[in-house]
Design a protein around this motif. Structure first.
Motif, short mmCIF file in Angstrom:
data_model
loop_
_atom_site.label_atom_id
_atom_site.label_comp_id
_atom_site.label_asym_id
_atom_site.label_seq_id
_atom_site.Cartn_x
_atom_site.Cartn_y
_atom_site.Cartn_z
N GLN A 1 0.86 2.18 -0.69
CA GLN A 1 -0.49 2.73 -0.68
C GLN A 1 -1.18 2.30 -1.96
O GLN A 1 -0.66 2.45 -3.06
N ASP A 2 -2.37 1.72 -1.82
CA ASP A 2 -3.11 1.22 -2.97
C ASP A 2 -4.38 2.02 -3.16
O ASP A 2 -4.69 2.93 -2.40
N PHE A 3 -5.15 1.69 -4.18
CA PHE A 3 -6.38 2.38 -4.52
C PHE A 3 -7.35 2.35 -3.35
O PHE A 3 -7.58 1.30 -2.75
N THR B 1 -8.44 4.69 3.03
CA THR B 1 -7.10 4.50 2.48
C THR B 1 -6.69 3.06 2.70
O THR B 1 -6.97 2.47 3.72
N MET C 1 3.21 3.87 -4.39
CA MET C 1 1.91 3.32 -4.77
C MET C 1 2.11 2.12 -5.68
O MET C 1 3.15 1.99 -6.32
N THR C 2 1.08 1.28 -5.78
CA THR C 2 1.18 0.16 -6.71
C THR C 2 1.19 0.69 -8.13
O THR C 2 0.73 1.80 -8.40
N GLU D 1 -0.58 -0.18 -10.71
CA GLU D 1 -1.91 0.04 -11.25
C GLU D 1 -2.51 1.36 -10.75
O GLU D 1 -3.13 2.09 -11.50
N PHE D 2 -2.33 1.66 -9.47
CA PHE D 2 -2.87 2.89 -8.89
C PHE D 2 -2.17 4.11 -9.49
O PHE D 2 -2.80 5.11 -9.83
N PHE E 1 -3.56 4.67 -12.92
CA PHE E 1 -4.91 5.23 -12.81
C PHE E 1 -4.84 6.73 -12.54
O PHE E 1 -5.52 7.52 -13.20
N LEU E 2 -4.02 7.14 -11.59
CA LEU E 2 -3.90 8.57 -11.26
C LEU E 2 -3.35 9.35 -12.45
O LEU E 2 -3.79 10.47 -12.72
#
Length: 77
Positions: free
Chosen positions: A23-25, A31, A63-64, A66-67, A70-71
């Motif tokens: 699951q990515d940004f 989604t 999730m990736t 990067e995501f 970010f979270l």
């Protein structure tokens, strides 16, 4: 295409690994799921299995990286 770092070897394609869904940004409120299929090769001379090492998924998540970063950042006040 075989990995560039293995260009000196004679590689034969031997199929794909099991698909990984990440699951990515979200984009535009939707989604996003990335479906990653990794190819593997066999060295013709040594019969060694060769594959790329991709670190797409953050450890302990689906999730990736990067995501997940970010979270983690937006949840710190």
């Amino acid at each position: 295409m075989p990995p560039k770092e293995q260009s000196s070897r004679i590689l034969i394609s031997k199929g794909l690994h099991k698909e990984i869904t990440v699951q990515d940004f979200p984009l535009r409120g939707s989604t996003v799921y990335l479906h990653v299929k990794r190819r593997r090769w066999t060295d013709k001379e040594s019969a060694e299995i060769v594959q790329r090492d991709w670190n797409l998924v953050a450890q302990g998540t689906r999730m990736t990286t990067e995501f997940a970063a970010f979270l983690k950042q937006i949840n710190q006040y």
